[in-house]
Design an enzyme around this catalytic site. Structure first.
Site, PDB file in Angstrom:
ATOM      1  N   HIS A 125       0.776  -1.210   0.060  1.00  0.00           N
ATOM      2  CA  HIS A 125      -0.182   0.185   0.043  1.00  0.00           C
ATOM      3  C   HIS A 125       0.706   1.480   0.019  1.00  0.00           C
ATOM      4  O   HIS A 125       0.489   2.224  -0.584  1.00  0.00           O
ATOM      5  CB  HIS A 125      -0.829   0.061   1.227  1.00  0.00           C
ATOM      6  N   ARG A 140      -9.373  -3.490 -12.316  1.00  0.00           N
ATOM      7  CA  ARG A 140      -9.479  -4.687 -11.375  1.00  0.00           C
ATOM      8  C   ARG A 140     -10.320  -4.569 -10.147  1.00  0.00           C
ATOM      9  O   ARG A 140      -9.612  -4.284  -9.146  1.00  0.00           O
ATOM     10  CB  ARG A 140      -8.045  -5.277 -11.184  1.00  0.00           C
ATOM     11  N   ARG A 187     -13.914  -4.598 -14.967  1.00  0.00           N
ATOM     12  CA  ARG A 187     -13.911  -5.951 -14.825  1.00  0.00           C
ATOM     13  C   ARG A 187     -14.419  -6.650 -13.709  1.00  0.00           C
ATOM     14  O   ARG A 187     -14.237  -6.089 -12.604  1.00  0.00           O
ATOM     15  CB  ARG A 187     -12.269  -6.474 -14.984  1.00  0.00           C
ATOM     16  N   GLU A 241      -8.310 -15.267 -21.889  1.00  0.00           N
ATOM     17  CA  GLU A 241      -7.065 -15.492 -21.331  1.00  0.00           C
ATOM     18  C   GLU A 241      -6.943 -16.964 -20.977  1.00  0.00           C
ATOM     19  O   GLU A 241      -6.020 -17.429 -20.065  1.00  0.00           O
ATOM     20  CB  GLU A 241      -6.951 -14.334 -19.909  1.00  0.00           C
ATOM     21  N   ASN A 279      -1.301 -11.989 -19.264  1.00  0.00           N
ATOM     22  CA  ASN A 279      -0.441 -12.672 -17.884  1.00  0.00           C
ATOM     23  C   ASN A 279      -1.077 -14.163 -18.030  1.00  0.00           C
ATOM     24  O   ASN A 279      -0.375 -15.191 -17.617  1.00  0.00           O
ATOM     25  CB  ASN A 279      -0.972 -11.877 -16.841  1.00  0.00           C
ATOM     26  N   ASP A 280      -2.219 -14.161 -17.936  1.00  0.00           N
ATOM     27  CA  ASP A 280      -2.893 -15.652 -17.734  1.00  0.00           C
ATOM     28  C   ASP A 280      -2.823 -16.464 -18.920  1.00  0.00           C
ATOM     29  O   ASP A 280      -2.590 -17.785 -19.140  1.00  0.00           O
ATOM     30  CB  ASP A 280      -4.324 -15.468 -17.143  1.00  0.00           C
ATOM     31  N   ARG A 288       2.491 -18.618 -13.239  1.00  0.00           N
ATOM     32  CA  ARG A 288       3.216 -17.313 -13.202  1.00  0.00           C
ATOM     33  C   ARG A 288       3.641 -16.727 -11.909  1.00  0.00           C
ATOM     34  O   ARG A 288       4.141 -15.850 -11.907  1.00  0.00           O
ATOM     35  CB  ARG A 288       1.872 -16.228 -13.784  1.00  0.00           C
ATOM     36  N   CYS A 326      -4.840  -5.989 -22.378  1.00  0.00           N
ATOM     37  CA  CYS A 326      -4.649  -5.456 -20.989  1.00  0.00           C
ATOM     38  C   CYS A 326      -3.664  -6.179 -20.147  1.00  0.00           C
ATOM     39  O   CYS A 326      -3.413  -5.797 -19.079  1.00  0.00           O
ATOM     40  CB  CYS A 326      -5.929  -5.181 -20.276  1.00  0.00           C
TER      41      CYS A 326
HETATM   42  C1  PEP Z   1      -4.145 -10.962 -17.493  1.00  0.00           C
HETATM   43  O1  PEP Z   1      -4.414 -12.155 -17.094  1.00  0.00           O
HETATM   44  O2  PEP Z   1      -3.374 -10.854 -18.479  1.00  0.00           O
HETATM   45  C2  PEP Z   1      -4.988 -10.001 -16.829  1.00  0.00           C
HETATM   46  C3  PEP Z   1      -4.795  -8.458 -17.227  1.00  0.00           C
HETATM   47  O3  PEP Z   1      -5.548 -10.078 -15.493  1.00  0.00           O
HETATM   48  P1  PEP Z   1      -4.907 -10.346 -14.192  1.00  0.00           P
HETATM   49  O4  PEP Z   1      -3.340  -9.903 -14.360  1.00  0.00           O
HETATM   50  O5  PEP Z   1      -5.538  -9.484 -13.395  1.00  0.00           O
HETATM   51  O6  PEP Z   1      -5.042 -11.732 -13.934  1.00  0.00           O
HETATM   52 MG    MG Z   2      -5.890 -12.656 -15.726  1.00  0.00          MG
END
Ligand code: PEP
Ligand code: MG
Length: 589
Positions: free
Chosen positions: A199, A306, A342, A441, A464-465, A475, A512
């Site tokens: 934080h 998010r 989201r 994703e 990312n996912d 990850r 994203c």
């Molecule tokens: C992703 O998975 O790329 C994403 C943007 O969602 P998060 O990183 O919140 O899982």
């Molecule tokens: Mg994700």
């Protein structure tokens, strides 16, 4: 300079808030509080329980006052953190357990508080998610206050921080960071612990105060009054730097200032390639505090909010009105620009409130995101109702995370429509239709992109996912981090397939995940034909600059050649060379 200045040294940490600054160290030592450990007799138990009650009441009162002060001067966001601390004070896991130990083990209240918080913090240690792990600092903050009140010590940092201070601390509770930043006398923060998602780091970023966290033993190494050069971008702290090191630092500072100037110029310019292809650059946010920075960096909207972060720091889920108030703030701040909210990506490592202690055997593949919401309809409906109500305040788009097939998308949409009808029956004002899209994703969603595109209004690719699941690498796991390759051929093929499906169906497609904000991949993303890229505020200018130097036609031909290669390393090397070769053209302003 302090009487005994520290010898010149460099401390490495994590750059948590960018910027370079030079100032005198103001060392806040909150750790030196020695907790008295006393055995008590049976007849003293009641007195001890009463002391505990008084300390809790007093702490609560102080936090309430602090919160009101912050609300007056600082808006609601930081005040919410204090509200979470007040909830923590009354949490049975803390309070009942402390009282139980006082009576059962016959120890003084201070010791009991420390024992219980140690246990609580240990539970946080075992949480894989970095953000939740960092909430240990909040447990400390609350416990420290209670113990100080039990001991009759001054609690708040009513410290006279001199003008031009670099505040150095073992850890800095977010409320203190916010208050210190507000004095306008603090140039930078340096803490021994913490991560980019703590934080304090978030508060520093929101206030554009450079910060280095995780600077191991800085608070012990640095003496009050030392000259400290803080590089919040590189994560370096130079203590009493020698003249030549200082010269290097000043040069880096000048470069940073230049870059900021360039950023200001870029803010007004469109993100367009040399051959006229326009790509919209949007921002990712977790907290409302990030809004001013997004606007400063020229975000054309929000590509990912998010919302699960609304659930942090609290034991009870937010009410519909709290959800609504947040969404309304974001929508109003962005005016006519699109705001993509989201729905909750809870579950897995991000488990709210009292379910926080539960662990799934395989969280990444467990009850997460849309699956979690569809199994906890109460939570989901509360959020959907708030979104529908907030839609009157701006340009809302809603997206569902981790969709793996059509049934989930249909189910989620039908829940949204059920909420719309319900609000209608209740006579509550709801905006018109807004775009409802999905995060792509999972490999399943990628394979089904052609079908999903017929029922989703837009796609947002969560790399990312998508990379995690496509390459089968966790990850969170450092051991396999070397395999995390956005330019892996299978990832590129998946991306090409998803964009193609969106094109055929005529729906917009954005990205994203972190890949969107990394300038190393801008060429590929331009070539693939994404309509929008969404990233953290600070990345927008760099990506924009890269984009404005590339041509879509050249990028396409480079990608075609790259995709004839086989390994991620070959592809990376080829594209790096291409960028060096073609990425020099500058689009006229
Ligand atoms: C992703 O998975 O790329 C994403 C943007 O969602 P998060 O990183 O919140 O899982
Ligand atoms: Mg994700």
């Amino acid at each position: 300079m302090s009487e005994q200045a520290t010898p010149s040294c460099t401390i490495e940490g994590i750059g948590a808030s960018p910027g370079l600054t030079l100032g005198r160290a103001f060392v806040l030592d909150r750790r030196r509080l020695r907790t008295p450990k006393l055995r008590i007799s049976e007849t003293e138990v009641d007195t001890e329980l009463m002391r505990m009650k008084t300390a809790i009441d007093l702490s609560d009162h102080q936090l309430q006052e602090l919160k009101e002060q912050l609300e007056r001067s600082d808006g609601k966001d930081h005040a919410l953190i204090l509200e979470a601390h007040r909830l923590m004070l009354r949490d049975p896991m803390l309070l009942d357990e402390v009282n139980r130990i006082i009576a059962a083990d016959r120890i003084n209240a201070e010791w009991a508080v420390r024992r219980v918080t140690r246990k609580l913090k240990h539970a946080f240690d075992n949480i894989a998610d970095e953000y939740f792990r960092e909430r240990r600092a909040d447990v400390d903050f609350v416990a420290d206050r209670v113990v100080r009140n039990l001991m009759g010590q001054v609690v708040d940092v009513a410290v006279e921080v001199p003008e031009g201070s670099v505040v150095v601390a073992h850890d800095l509770p977010p409320a203190d960071a916010a208050m210190l930043a507000r004095t306008g006398r603090v140039l930078a923060f340096v803490t021994d612990v913490g991560s980019q998602t703590s934080h304090t780091a978030i508060v520093a970023r929101a206030r554009a105060t450079p910060a280095v966290v995780g600077a191991v033993r800085a608070s012990e190494t640095i003496s009050p009054g030392d000259l400290v050069a803080v590089d919040g971008t590189a994560g370096l702290v130079l203590v009493n730097p020698r003249p030549e090191a200082l010269k290097g630092f000043e040069a880096a500072r000048a470069r940073f200032a230049e870059l900021e100037q360039e950023t200001l110029v870029l803010r007004e310019l469109p993100a367009v390639s040399t051959d006229g292809v326009r790509v919209r650059l949007l921002g990712n946010i977790e907290f409302l505090e990030e809004l001013p920075s997004l606007l400063d960096h020229g975000a054309e909207g929000i590509g990912l909010y998010r919302t699960e972060f609304l659930f942090l720091d609290r034991s009870e889920p937010p009410s519909e009105d709290e959800h609504y108030a947040c969404y309304r703030t974001v929508l109003e701040a962005m005016g006519t620009r699109p705001v993509t909210i989201r729905t909750l990506d809870l579950g897995g490592d991000k488990v709210p409130g009292n379910r926080r202690w539960e662990r799934e055997p395989n969280p990444a593949m467990g009850l997460r995101a849309i699956r979690y919401c569809l199994s906890r309809r109460d939570l989901f409906r509360t959020q959907l109702r708030a979104l529908l109500r907030a839609s009157v305040h701006g340009n809302l788009r809603v997206m569902f995370p981790l969709i793996s097939g059509m049934a989930e998308l249909r189910e989620a949409r039908s829940e949204l429509e059920a909420c719309r009808s319900e609000l209608g029956r209740e006579g509550v004002r709801v905006g018109g239709r807004f775009a409802v899209g999905i995060m792509v994703e999972t490999p399943s969603a990628a394979w089904l992109a052609d079908r999903l595109a017929t029922e989703a209004d837009f796609f947002s690719i969560g790399t990312n996912d998508l990379i995690q699941y496509t390459l089968a690498i966790d990850r969170q796991n450092r051991e396999v981090a070397y395999l995390y390759k956005p330019l892996h051929l299978s990832v590129l093929r998946a991306l090409e397939h998803i964009v193609g499906a969106a094109r055929t169906a005529g729906i917009p497609v954005s990205m994203c995940g972190e890949m969107a904000g990394d300038p190393r991949y801008t060429l590929v993303l331009l070539a693939l034909g994404l309509d929008e890229l969404s990233m953290t505020a600070g990345q927008i200018p760099v990506v924009k600059q890269r984009l404005r130097r590339l041509s879509r036609a050249e990028a396409r031909s480079a990608l075609e050649q790259a995709m004839r290669l086989s390994t991620a390393e070959e592809i990376e090397r080829f594209l790096d060379e291409t960028v060096r070769r073609i990425g020099l053209a500058e689009v006229p302003a």
